[in-house]
Design a protein around this motif. Structure first.
Motif, mmCIF file in Angstrom:
data_model
loop_
_atom_site.group_PDB
_atom_site.id
_atom_site.type_symbol
_atom_site.label_atom_id
_atom_site.label_comp_id
_atom_site.label_asym_id
_atom_site.label_seq_id
_atom_site.Cartn_x
_atom_site.Cartn_y
_atom_site.Cartn_z
ATOM 1 N N TRP A 155 5.123 0.266 -16.955
ATOM 2 C CA TRP A 155 3.483 0.741 -16.969
ATOM 3 C C TRP A 155 3.012 -0.232 -17.691
ATOM 4 O O TRP A 155 1.711 -0.721 -17.522
ATOM 5 N N ASN B 287 -1.614 12.457 -8.408
ATOM 6 C CA ASN B 287 -2.189 10.962 -8.300
ATOM 7 C C ASN B 287 -3.167 10.844 -7.551
ATOM 8 O O ASN B 287 -4.241 10.080 -8.059
ATOM 9 N N ASN C 57 5.779 4.815 -6.741
ATOM 10 C CA ASN C 57 6.817 4.966 -7.563
ATOM 11 C C ASN C 57 7.172 6.570 -7.637
ATOM 12 O O ASN C 57 8.411 6.870 -7.457
ATOM 13 N N SER C 58 6.215 7.391 -7.445
ATOM 14 C CA SER C 58 6.553 8.640 -7.322
ATOM 15 C C SER C 58 7.141 9.243 -6.039
ATOM 16 O O SER C 58 8.138 9.963 -6.073
ATOM 17 N N GLY D 292 1.265 3.620 -8.652
ATOM 18 C CA GLY D 292 2.042 5.015 -9.086
ATOM 19 C C GLY D 292 2.614 6.075 -7.975
ATOM 20 O O GLY D 292 3.333 6.608 -7.861
ATOM 21 N N ILE E 44 -3.217 0.455 -9.453
ATOM 22 C CA ILE E 44 -2.293 1.118 -10.391
ATOM 23 C C ILE E 44 -2.151 2.589 -9.648
ATOM 24 O O ILE E 44 -1.127 3.199 -9.741
ATOM 25 N N SER E 45 -3.074 3.149 -9.146
ATOM 26 C CA SER E 45 -2.910 4.149 -8.067
ATOM 27 C C SER E 45 -1.922 4.196 -6.890
ATOM 28 O O SER E 45 -0.948 5.105 -6.845
ATOM 29 N N ALA F 126 8.153 -0.958 -9.660
ATOM 30 C CA ALA F 126 7.881 0.375 -9.565
ATOM 31 C C ALA F 126 9.183 1.074 -8.730
ATOM 32 O O ALA F 126 9.590 2.246 -8.851
ATOM 33 N N LEU G 4 -2.047 10.246 -15.482
ATOM 34 C CA LEU G 4 -3.082 9.446 -15.188
ATOM 35 C C LEU G 4 -4.219 9.653 -16.197
ATOM 36 O O LEU G 4 -4.864 8.760 -16.532
#
Length: 504
Positions: free
Chosen positions: A421, A60, A444-445, A441, A437-438, A253, A115
């Motif tokens: 998303w 990411n 979230n990961s 994300g 968003i990065s 998220a 992505l």
């Protein structure tokens, strides 16, 4: 407009989504084999499964800057190579460290694919086709998950080390993806914005939509370049005016992963074996889980612009809570009977000998069972019993467990899965959208990694009843969070959404 050409390009690039889904789910079939081969503890197993997400977090962070510098196509080619290397190396690994490194390499590929593939498709697609073509990526992720379950089912009895075949077969679509990417053009927007190659970009756009479309698009890109707004910084996300947006984004998220979806996908056969199923039937049930996910993802794509985002989230989290309570109830009502036939199915001779005096006994709860068994077994034997042998003694409503898992997956697939998303892409202003968003994300990961790391320990130490009850509680909290904080964005322009969320 050359629609077939644009669709073909999008389908090729969306194979990254297929590999992402396949790589995420294929490990579920290999869990038992790698645990035995590498002699893993619960913590080691959790890390070996979850480390792919650890790699995805790195992907990411690296993919965006690398795609801006070297181009979307070139990064996707590297991503395809990473998938092929990871699949081959993990299948051939002879040590735990080797296996982990191979899995992390695949995770980096996942972080890049999730992505960059949709970014490339969005940049290559004409506006009228953009929504449906970008959705190819999400759909391919779900198809990849389903195909992984099918593959595992057909390979489960393919020799003593069938897990190697399960993991290695991914190299085939990865190599196909790698080769196919050389046939797609570079992003025309990237060519203009980064290399100022207007002539080459115009030629690609002409092939996609004709001469008039090419001229209009080139002019639009150049106007955007002239008026380019200053990019947002990480510190901007902490400004008070964005507080509501960040609460919604980080909250969604968090709940998308903490409610256990990746634990279900990664450990589906393990869960069904805990419910007393045979290895073959457990893998077959995992296929049904994958198909359910696919069907209801299609339903979500159909409903999201009709019913709206918030209603789908409320509906989904409600049924996720109900489904997880059903699973907890099924395991809570299970009994454990030490009859002669059950004892004969014990694979470890030492465990069989230690438990033989318990013939004729029965237990109404897993905790009482563990207390009795723990007194007779050494620590390593007791761990083996909880992982593998307990299924020989359980008497449970397996149909209720299957129904609960399918309902849970269906509810997730129409709500938190695809809606998160979509919602996040709508609520962030353009100035901070990229960095925001990065960050979301990555977060979230991180939550996903935590869930997959802890899940084997939860099953062994808390037992499935408390594990599913905990996820049910978290799903209920997700329902209340959506009800309290999430706004409906259906039918609103991005400017209207921005005005309603940004504090002045």
């Amino acid at each position: 407009m050359n629609k077939s050409y644009t669709v073909l390009i999008s389908l090729i690039v969306a194979l990254g989504g297929f590999l992402l889904g396949f790589d995420s789910a294929v490990i579920s079939g290999a869990v038992k084999g790698i645990t035995a081969y590498f002699n893993m503890t619960d913590a080691m197993l959790g890390f070996s499964v979850g480390c792919v997400i650890f790699g995805a977090m790195a992907g990411n962070l690296l993919a965006g800057p690398m795609a801006d510098k070297f181009g979307r196509k070139n990064v996707l080619i590297v991503v395809a190579a990473l998938f092929a290397i990871s699949a081959s190396w993990s299948a051939l690994a002879t040590s735990y460290v080797e296996f982990i490194i191979a899995r992390i390499i695949g995770g980096i590929g996942i972080g890049g694919a999730i992505l960059i593939a949709p970014i490339y498709i969005a940049e290559i697609a004409p506006p009228k086709l953009r929504g449906s073509l970008v959705s190819f990526n999400q759909l391919n992720i779900v198809i990849g998950i389903s195909v992984a379950y099918f593959s595992n089912y057909f390979l489960v009895n393919y020799g003593d080390e069938s897990w190697r075949w399960m993991l290695g077969v991914e190299a085939i679509p990865a190599i196909v993806y790698f080769a196919s990417l050389f046939t797609v053009p570079r992003s025309p927007r990237w060519l203009i914005l980064k290399l100022n190659k207007v002539k080459l970009a115009r030629k690609i756009l002409q092939k996609i939509g004709g001469e008039e479309y090419a001229e209009l698009t080139v002019a639009e890109i150049q106007r955007g370049l002239e008026k380019k707004e200053k990019k947002g910084k990480l510190s901007d996300l902490f400004k008070s005016k964005y507080a509501t947006i960040m609460i919604i984004a980080l909250g969604i998220a968090f709940f998308q992963q903490i409610t256990g979806i990746n634990a279900i996908f990664y450990y589906a056969p393990t869960i069904f074996e805990q419910a007393g199923g045979s290895t073959d039937s457990s893998f077959l049930q995992a296929i049904v889980v994958g198909l359910t996910n696919l069907v209801f993802t299609l339903v979500a794509i159909w409903l999201i612009d009709r019913l709206g985002r918030k209603p789908l989230l409320l509906l989904g989290t409600s049924f996720m809570t109900i489904a997880l309570l059903m699973a907890a109830l099924a395991f809570n009502n299970a009994t454990y009977n030490f009859n002669g036939d059950a004892l004969k199915r014990v694979g470890d001779p030492q465990i069989y000998k230690a438990l033989q005096p318990m013939e004729g006994e029965s237990f109404e709860s897993q905790s009482r069972l563990f207390e009795a068994v723990n007194e007779r077994l050494a620590e390593e034997q007791f761990l083996n019993f909880k992982r593998n042998e307990i299924t020989n003694f359980i008497n449970i409503n397996a149909s209720l467990v299957l129904m609960a898992i399918l309902l849970y997956v269906a509810a997730f697939a129409i709500s938190l899965g695809p809606v998160m998303w979509t919602l996040i892409s709508e609520i962030f202003p353009s100035k901070i959208k990229g960095i925001a968003i990065s960050v979301v994300g990555f977060f979230n990961s991180l939550v996903s990694f935590s869930v997959t790391q802890v899940f084997p320990w939860e099953l062994s130490n808390l037992g499935p009843t408390l594990t599913f009850a905990l996820y049910a509680l978290l799903s209920l909290l997700a329902f209340f969070f959506v009800s309290r904080y999430v706004i409906e964005t259906k039918g609103k322009t991005l400017e209207e959404v921005e005005q309603s969320l940004i504090r002045t």
